[in-house]
Design a protein around this motif. Structure first.
Motif, PDB file in Angstrom:
ATOM      1  N   ASP A 183       0.748  -1.251  -0.043  1.00 10.18           N
ATOM      2  CA  ASP A 183       0.041  -0.042  -0.284  1.00 10.18           C
ATOM      3  C   ASP A 183       0.719   1.474  -0.187  1.00 10.18           C
ATOM      4  N   SER A 184       2.018   1.261  -0.410  1.00 11.09           N
ATOM      5  CA  SER A 184       3.055   2.183  -0.478  1.00 11.09           C
ATOM      6  C   SER A 184       2.600   3.093  -1.931  1.00 11.09           C
ATOM      7  N   LEU A 185       2.853   4.416  -1.936  1.00 13.44           N
ATOM      8  CA  LEU A 185       2.401   5.242  -3.123  1.00 13.44           C
ATOM      9  C   LEU A 185       3.083   4.787  -4.311  1.00 13.44           C
ATOM     10  N   SER A 186       2.677   3.875  -4.896  1.00  8.82           N
ATOM     11  CA  SER A 186       3.445   3.535  -6.343  1.00  8.82           C
ATOM     12  C   SER A 186       2.595   3.562  -7.782  1.00  8.82           C
ATOM     13  N   GLN A 187       1.275   3.737  -7.527  1.00 12.71           N
ATOM     14  CA  GLN A 187       0.567   3.667  -8.710  1.00 12.71           C
ATOM     15  C   GLN A 187       0.568   5.053  -9.518  1.00 12.71           C
ATOM     16  N   ASN A 188       0.148   4.883 -10.677  1.00  6.73           N
ATOM     17  CA  ASN A 188       0.304   6.093 -11.511  1.00  6.73           C
ATOM     18  C   ASN A 188      -1.038   6.268 -12.666  1.00  6.73           C
ATOM     19  N   SER A 199      -7.286  -0.437  -1.264  1.00  7.30           N
ATOM     20  CA  SER A 199      -5.723  -0.771  -0.758  1.00  7.30           C
ATOM     21  C   SER A 199      -5.998  -2.357  -0.309  1.00  7.30           C
ATOM     22  N   MET A 250      -1.864   2.870  -3.200  1.00  5.87           N
ATOM     23  CA  MET A 250      -2.549   4.080  -3.169  1.00  5.87           C
ATOM     24  C   MET A 250      -2.257   4.704  -1.799  1.00  5.87           C
ATOM     25  N   GLY A 251      -1.513   4.035  -0.900  1.00  3.41           N
ATOM     26  CA  GLY A 251      -1.673   4.316   0.345  1.00  3.41           C
ATOM     27  C   GLY A 251      -3.044   3.868   1.041  1.00  3.41           C
ATOM     28  N   GLU A 305      -8.697  11.186  -9.581  1.00  5.56           N
ATOM     29  CA  GLU A 305      -7.809  10.342 -10.509  1.00  5.56           C
ATOM     30  C   GLU A 305      -8.637  10.028 -11.530  1.00  5.56           C
TER      31      GLU A 305
END
Length: 299
Positions: A113-118, A186, A151-152, A163
């Motif tokens: 759930d770290s911020l890694s999407q785009n 998440s 996405m946190g 988004e």
């Protein structure tokens, strides 16, 4: 794991494992194994339960109430891109493509759930799918893009809608009439939904709903148990507010007295019987499991 092997996702992985690293630890670090373990097993569930898990774990742009049964699933499909996108590669590869009776769903999953999407990556995958669909003359169907992890944990409806707007601005330049919805989950919320469903099937449903036979209930529970274990193996933890913990463990709301007692400098246990259950819930919620179970009456 089977899907990861079939799609060549383990090629070279074993060569990268350092000497002395336990296989269990090495396995849990790979995103593709998590995706295959969780989403693959979710597709063994009845279609309505699978869709309820997607909806229940997501903040979303007004997802459909009903999408029908699951017709097919493909892990890591390779979709061609239109000529104008070939400066960034010739193909795009989402993690999973699910075809329900009523919709098509594209899944982009991250390892945690770290911020890694785009949102640009999402747009490129959608455009690639639409390009492929037009080439092959397939039916125009509503699309749901499911963002799983990355996405946190502090998600809001406003953020999801923002988004979606970014995605639609990129897609609508070429496909102005497409009907696309965004679901954002998440991993922690997914685990919470699965635990709630497990609790419902184990405790609430027993003998109360004749439309689900004992055999079907046990079958569904076994799948859910496996998914929960897969999530925990990959380090996914369940997060709940204290008010939710109270309802989950004891069916009660936390009293102001219990909160005040728990937050007091002495941090002493309550003296009155009426505070014991809530105290146990608070202890469980903060990791004092032995004390919590004692006060809750489970040991």
């Amino acid at each position: 794991m089977l899907q990861a092997i079939l799609k060549g996702k383990i090629r070279g992985i074993f060569d990268k494992i350092q000497d002395g690293i336990p296989w269990r630890k090495a396995y849990s670090t790979y995103e593709d194994f998590l995706t295959a373990s969780v989403v693959g097993r979710m597709t063994y569930l009845p279609g309505d339960i699978l869709w309820r898990l997607v909806k229940g774990s997501s903040l979303h742009s007004h997802l459909y109430k009903y999408v029908g049964g699951l017709e097919s699933i493909e892990f890591w499909p390779n979709w061609p891109v239109p000529d104008r996108m070939k400066n960034i590669g010739t193909h795009r590869q989402p993690d999973v493509f699910l075809k329900f009776e009523e919709i098509d769903m594209i899944v982009e999953a991250k390892r945690d759930d770290s911020l890694s999407q785009n949102h640009i990556q999402w747009s490129e995958q959608i455009l690639s799918y639409l390009f492929k669909r037009n080439i092959e003359g397939e039916e125009n169907r509503p699309i749901v893009f499911w963002v799983l992890g990355g996405m946190g944990t502090q998600l809001t409806e406003e953020f999801v809608n923002t988004e979606l707007t970014k995605v639609m601005e990129l897609v609508n330049d070429e496909y102005p009439d497409e009907n696309i919805k965004l679901a954002v989950s998440s991993w922690g919320k997914m685990l919470s939904c699965l635990l709630d469903l497990q609790h419902f099937l184990t405790e609430e449903l027993r003998g109360k709903f004749p439309l689900i036979s004992p055999y079907d209930r046990r079958h569904i529970l076994k799948i859910i148990d496996d998914i929960i274990e897969a999530l925990r193996l990959h380090g996914i933890k369940e997060w709940r507010y204290l008010s939710e913990m109270a309802a989950y463990w004891g069916g009660q709301k936390l009293s102001d007295q219990s909160l005040n007692l728990f937050n007091s400098p002495s941090h002493s246990q309550p003296q009155k019987d009426e505070g014991q259950l809530n105290w146990g819930v608070l202890q469980l919620a903060t990791g004092h499991f032995n004390d919590g179970l004692k006060w809750y009456g489970r040991n």
